[in-house]
Motif scaffolding. Structure first.
Motif, PDB file in Angstrom:
ATOM      1  N   PHE A   8      -0.776 -17.171  -5.341  1.00 55.43           N
ATOM      2  CA  PHE A   8      -2.107 -16.868  -5.879  1.00 55.43           C
ATOM      3  C   PHE A   8      -1.965 -15.821  -6.984  1.00 55.43           C
ATOM      4  O   PHE A   8      -2.181 -14.635  -6.779  1.00 55.43           O
ATOM      5  N   PRO A   9      -1.555 -16.255  -8.205  1.00 55.97           N
ATOM      6  CA  PRO A   9      -1.367 -15.299  -9.305  1.00 55.97           C
ATOM      7  C   PRO A   9      -2.702 -14.681  -9.741  1.00 55.97           C
ATOM      8  O   PRO A   9      -3.595 -15.393 -10.186  1.00 55.97           O
ATOM      9  N   CYS A  10      -2.817 -13.381  -9.548  1.00 58.26           N
ATOM     10  CA  CYS A  10      -4.029 -12.655  -9.901  1.00 58.26           C
ATOM     11  C   CYS A  10      -3.679 -11.177 -10.035  1.00 58.26           C
ATOM     12  O   CYS A  10      -2.525 -10.790  -9.888  1.00 58.26           O
ATOM     13  N   LYS A  11      -4.661 -10.351 -10.300  1.00 61.56           N
ATOM     14  CA  LYS A  11      -4.455  -8.911 -10.381  1.00 61.56           C
ATOM     15  C   LYS A  11      -4.105  -8.385  -8.988  1.00 61.56           C
ATOM     16  O   LYS A  11      -4.726  -8.782  -8.000  1.00 61.56           O
ATOM     17  N   VAL A  12      -3.085  -7.507  -8.908  1.00 53.07           N
ATOM     18  CA  VAL A  12      -2.657  -6.944  -7.624  1.00 53.07           C
ATOM     19  C   VAL A  12      -2.872  -5.434  -7.650  1.00 53.07           C
ATOM     20  O   VAL A  12      -2.485  -4.761  -8.603  1.00 53.07           O
ATOM     21  N   TYR A  13      -3.496  -4.935  -6.593  1.00 49.73           N
ATOM     22  CA  TYR A  13      -3.688  -3.498  -6.422  1.00 49.73           C
ATOM     23  C   TYR A  13      -2.857  -3.032  -5.234  1.00 49.73           C
ATOM     24  O   TYR A  13      -2.788  -3.715  -4.207  1.00 49.73           O
ATOM     25  N   THR A  14      -2.227  -1.851  -5.372  1.00 47.86           N
ATOM     26  CA  THR A  14      -1.425  -1.316  -4.271  1.00 47.86           C
ATOM     27  C   THR A  14      -1.864   0.080  -3.853  1.00 47.86           C
ATOM     28  O   THR A  14      -1.708   0.440  -2.691  1.00 47.86           O
ATOM     29  N   LYS A  15      -2.394   0.875  -4.760  1.00 49.51           N
ATOM     30  CA  LYS A  15      -2.805   2.247  -4.426  1.00 49.51           C
ATOM     31  C   LYS A  15      -4.186   2.253  -3.782  1.00 49.51           C
ATOM     32  O   LYS A  15      -4.378   2.722  -2.695  1.00 49.51           O
TER      33      LYS A  15
END
Length: 138
Positions: A8-15
């Motif tokens: 699912f290529p999309c924007k990834v958030y980790t913080k």
């Protein structure tokens, strides 16, 4: 993260997820863990990763989360390990359980896996010589 991103290529958030987050996107928090006994020489940590998926609406987010979960299930729960540079590290993590839940404003994909670790063992001097005496006691 990489495995889910490939599906699912999309924007990834980790913080953290900002107030004006991009849709579609995924948020990967730090996995939660708890320990348990495993064997006489190992202990086990069970990890839970609640990945949040955001889309235009809950139905689309749910559909993407189910598609990811079904792909993991079809691969027998095996997610390949990679190095920080993206190359294969060999081996895999086996997901024990994966599920999808609708939450407030998003859909959560829950992935669970176990990792086993050896207990620290004290150093011992090996036994080199011993004598057995046997016989019948009277």
């Amino acid at each position: 993260m990489s495995y889910f991103y490939q599906l699912f290529p999309c924007k990834v958030y980790t913080k953290e997820v900002p107030q004006n987050f991009v849709v579609p996107s995924m948020y990967f928090p730090i996995p939660q863990s708890f320990d348990g006994n495993d064997s006489t020489s190992t202990f086990m940590n069970t990890y839970t990763l609640p990945v949040k998926l955001f889309h235009k609406d809950a139905q689309q987010a749910y559909a993407e989360a189910e598609r990811i979960a079904d792909t993991v299930r079809r691969k027998r729960g095996q997610i390949p390990l990679i190095n920080p540079d993206g190359s294969s590290a060999g081996g895999f993590v086996r997901i024990n359980r994966i599920g999808v839940r609708e939450t407030e404003g998003s859909v959560t994909l829950l992935a669970n896996w176990d990792s086993r670790y050896h207990y620290d063992r004290p150093e011992h001097v090996p036994l080199e010589y011993f004598k057995l005496s046997n016989g019948v006691k009277r």
